[in-house]
Scaffold this motif. Structure first.
Motif, PDB file in Angstrom:
ATOM      1  N   LYS A 173       0.806  -1.829  -0.382  1.00  0.00           N
ATOM      2  CA  LYS A 173       0.152  -0.595  -0.251  1.00  0.00           C
ATOM      3  C   LYS A 173       0.723   0.796   0.271  1.00  0.00           C
ATOM      4  O   LYS A 173       2.422   1.275   0.591  1.00  0.00           O
ATOM      5  N   GLU A 222       0.416   5.584   0.879  1.00  0.00           N
ATOM      6  CA  GLU A 222      -0.441   6.687   1.305  1.00  0.00           C
ATOM      7  C   GLU A 222      -1.495   7.422  -0.128  1.00  0.00           C
ATOM      8  O   GLU A 222      -2.908   8.324   1.060  1.00  0.00           O
ATOM      9  N   CYS A 256      -6.770   1.634  -0.880  1.00  0.00           N
ATOM     10  CA  CYS A 256      -5.691   1.015   0.593  1.00  0.00           C
ATOM     11  C   CYS A 256      -6.540   1.721   1.771  1.00  0.00           C
ATOM     12  O   CYS A 256      -6.860   0.757   2.508  1.00  0.00           O
ATOM     13  N   GLU A 257      -7.484   2.623   1.628  1.00  0.00           N
ATOM     14  CA  GLU A 257      -7.837   2.702   2.643  1.00  0.00           C
ATOM     15  C   GLU A 257      -9.187   2.128   3.350  1.00  0.00           C
ATOM     16  O   GLU A 257      -9.500   2.408   4.444  1.00  0.00           O
ATOM     17  N   ASP A 315      -8.109  -0.829   4.648  1.00  0.00           N
ATOM     18  CA  ASP A 315      -6.393  -0.459   5.575  1.00  0.00           C
ATOM     19  C   ASP A 315      -6.850  -1.792   6.904  1.00  0.00           C
ATOM     20  O   ASP A 315      -6.609  -2.818   7.726  1.00  0.00           O
TER      21      ASP A 315
END
Length: 154
Positions: A53, A55, A60-61, A64
């Motif tokens: 992943k 930022e 990805c959020e 997570d």
């Protein structure tokens, strides 16, 4: 002095260009059946889910917190390989986190698209790979679960 948070920039490309770009970015990504000796930093000791992943990754959020539940329910070790370039507290993901600041782990697996999930065994055999996960969290969870051949956690 206040700083503004970074903005997510989304580009809409015509479908043929998007498909071509996706093929180019994923062409060298590891495929099932490949064997890659896991770097010692990953501490792979059993069936392991590698979660690559970064930022700026919107998809990805949505994965997570859930990806940890998926790994636990499937009896897999989880290793989060974060390509984050900003600062993140080392304890943010616990012992499962590897900050891949130099990109050595990403390069070993040919990762250029985030998120990418790789299911591997301790000897380095790649069993499954999931890339190009949808941004919608529910659709992403379905795609990952199906792509890895696992049952979704409740």
């Amino acid at each position: 002095m206040t700083t503004t948070p970074p903005r997510t920039i989304r580009l809409k490309l015509p479908q043929p260009i998007g498909r071509l770009l996706a093929r180019l970015l994923t062409a060298r990504t590891v495929r099932p059946g490949a064997v890659i000796l896991p770097p010692a930093a990953l501490k792979v000791q059993g069936p392991t889910l590698l979660y690559f992943k970064t930022e700026a990754c919107v998809a990805c959020e949505g994965l997570d917190l859930w990806v940890g539940q998926l790994a636990a329910s499937a009896g897999l070790k989880l290793r989060v390989i974060d390509a984050r370039r900003g600062e993140v507290p080392l304890h943010a993901y616990g012992d499962d986190l590897l900050l891949d600041e130099g990109g050595e782990v990403r390069r070993a697996y040919g990762i250029r698209v985030f998120p990418t999930l790789v299911l591997t065994n301790p000897s380095g055999d790649i069993e499954r790979v999931v890339m190009a996960v949808p941004e919608d969290p529910e659709a992403a969870r379905r795609a990952v679960t199906a792509g890895l051949g696992l049952d979704s956690p409740a």
